[in-house]
Design a protein around this motif. Structure first.
Motif, short mmCIF file in Angstrom:
data_model
loop_
_atom_site.label_atom_id
_atom_site.label_comp_id
_atom_site.label_asym_id
_atom_site.label_seq_id
_atom_site.Cartn_x
_atom_site.Cartn_y
_atom_site.Cartn_z
N TRP A 1 -137.77 104.16 -82.18
CA TRP A 1 -139.10 103.83 -81.72
C TRP A 1 -139.50 102.38 -82.05
N ARG A 2 -138.82 101.78 -83.02
CA ARG A 2 -139.18 100.42 -83.41
C ARG A 2 -137.93 99.66 -83.86
N SER A 3 -137.69 98.53 -83.23
CA SER A 3 -136.52 97.72 -83.58
C SER A 3 -136.75 96.97 -84.89
N LYS A 4 -135.68 96.80 -85.63
CA LYS A 4 -135.71 96.00 -86.85
C LYS A 4 -134.40 95.23 -86.91
N TRP A 5 -134.47 93.94 -86.62
CA TRP A 5 -133.25 93.14 -86.50
C TRP A 5 -132.86 92.52 -87.83
N LYS A 6 -131.53 92.52 -88.07
CA LYS A 6 -130.96 91.88 -89.26
C LYS A 6 -129.78 91.01 -88.81
N LEU A 7 -129.52 89.96 -89.60
CA LEU A 7 -128.43 89.05 -89.31
C LEU A 7 -127.23 89.42 -90.18
N PHE A 8 -126.08 89.65 -89.53
CA PHE A 8 -124.85 90.03 -90.23
C PHE A 8 -123.79 88.94 -90.04
N SER A 9 -122.96 88.80 -91.05
CA SER A 9 -121.90 87.79 -91.03
C SER A 9 -120.61 88.39 -91.56
N CYS A 10 -119.48 87.92 -91.00
CA CYS A 10 -118.17 88.37 -91.45
C CYS A 10 -117.20 87.20 -91.39
N SER A 11 -116.52 86.93 -92.48
CA SER A 11 -115.54 85.84 -92.52
C SER A 11 -114.23 86.32 -91.89
N VAL A 12 -113.60 85.43 -91.13
CA VAL A 12 -112.33 85.79 -90.49
C VAL A 12 -111.19 84.90 -90.99
N LYS A 13 -111.43 84.13 -92.04
CA LYS A 13 -110.40 83.20 -92.51
C LYS A 13 -109.14 83.93 -92.98
N ASN A 14 -109.30 85.13 -93.52
CA ASN A 14 -108.14 85.85 -94.00
C ASN A 14 -107.29 86.43 -92.88
#
Length: 369
Positions: free
Chosen positions: A211-224
């Motif tokens: 019923w209600r959006s709640k946005w979050k910022l996600f990050s993932c390193s790919v160097k490995n």
């Protein structure tokens, strides 16, 4: 043109004439006639101008319904439509050198364009090509579900990733085994507008309720991934949060990400007028996050006269650096924020009322698939 005096000139003479033109003018001359196209795409002429600097363009992705019904709008698929902001001019690069049906460009990096296309067996293939040199390469076979649900990401080393909510694929031309590597994503929801900055993938995810959006910022390193660690992406997504950010994600309606300059990202969305459900937006806001200092700042907001065309319309955003392009349903043209100024882009391919996505395209003659 066959009876024209210019057609009787030796090839070397033609090369010297066209060599004096800029890369932008050469691209335009390719469309003049068959003779010019053959001359300007020949291997000898391409070698002659291989040191020219690249062009910073904006490429269009065909609307989704064109992708599904390619026979109705074949003209939008047989070429890539690009816009040159510096010259306020539309260009068109033919894709007729590809032996595939319905090519659908989705991403670009360092002069190469990545696109989905129908293989002879009706499956989907991911292809990388250089429209300027008419060279291409087919990446290892993928299931059609990846083309429907996956986001194609390409970094500055031309490492390719296809990202979904549950899984991610990785491919590098430098790896010994020329095959896709599969990882678990385990994101809380479908990633929204994922981007690659430096050595990390960033994406927005909705962690709210139906019923209600709640946005979050996600990050993932790919160097490995360079070490082929098959568990690198398992549960390795980090939610980027800072107390000082406050309600920065709550003030924006349907935010999107695009890469900024250097180690910065841009977040674009409607500025909410209130926290009530299905609220209207005051304007379209562009925020900038510095990933080194982790500080947000307002880059700009859309002028009121321009925002009137988008306030009651679904819109798409694409671009990079300090250029952000907006496409709205039935707007009839594109809106562009170019560093410090806002302006309209007219002459959009088709009827101009479609909802386009796009990508930044650095047209290079030296890029090899």
């Amino acid at each position: 043109m066959e009876d024209s005096p210019i057609s009787r000139l030796p090839e070397d003479t033609l090369h010297q004439i066209f060599y004096s033109l800029s890369l932008r003018e050469i691209m335009i001359c390719r469309s003049v006639c068959k003779l010019f196209n053959q001359t300007l795409t020949s291997s000898s002429f391409m070698h002659l101008i291989s040191t020219r600097s690249h062009l910073n363009l904006l490429g269009l992705r065909p609307p989704h319904h064109h992708h599904n019904h390619h026979s109705r709008h074949l003209s939008l698929h047989s070429c890539i439509h690009v816009y040159d902001p510096d010259q306020n001019q539309w260009l068109r690069f033919s894709l007729d050198f590809l032996p595939f049906r319905s090519p659908h460009p989705v991403a670009s990096s360092l002069g190469l364009v990545y696109l989905w296309a129908d293989s002879p067996d009706s499956s989907k293939s991911l292809i990388v090509c250089n429209p300027l040199t008419r060279q291409y390469r087919v990446l290892p076979q993928l299931g059609s579900a990846w083309s429907r649900h996956g986001s194609v990401l390409v970094d500055s080393r031309n490492r390719v990733m296809v990202l979904t909510e549950l899984a991610a694929l990785y491919f590098s031309f430098s790896q010994k085994t020329q095959q896709w590597l599969k990882f678990s994503s385990n994101l809380p929801s479908k990633p929204r507008s994922p981007i690659v900055i430096s050595n990390s993938i960033l994406a927005l995810c909705d962690v709210g309720s139906p019923w209600r959006s709640k946005w979050k910022l996600f990050s993932c390193s790919v160097k490995n991934l360079l070490n082929l660690n098959l568990n690198v992406m398992n549960n390795n997504w980090e939610c980027l949060e800072r107390h000082e950010w406050g309600d920065i994600f709550d003030i924006m309606k349907r935010p999107r990400l695009i890469p900024g300059n250097g180690n910065k990202i841009l977040m674009i969305g409607g500025l909410k007028s209130s926290y009530s459900f299905n609220q209207s937006c005051l304007t379209i806001l562009i925020l900038r996050l510095d990933l080194e200092t982790m500080e947000w700042e307002e880059a700009t907001r859309m002028p009121e006269a321009m925002h009137r065309w988008f306030q009651d319309s679904k819109f798409k955003v694409f671009g990079g650096g300090n250029r952000v392009c907006f496409s709205g349903k039935k707007v009839g043209r594109l809106a562009l924020w170019d560093c410090c100024t806002w302006r309209w882009i007219d002459g959009v391919p088709g009827n101009g009322d479609e909802l386009f996505r796009g990508f930044t395209y650095e047209a290079r003659l030296t890029a090899v698939p």
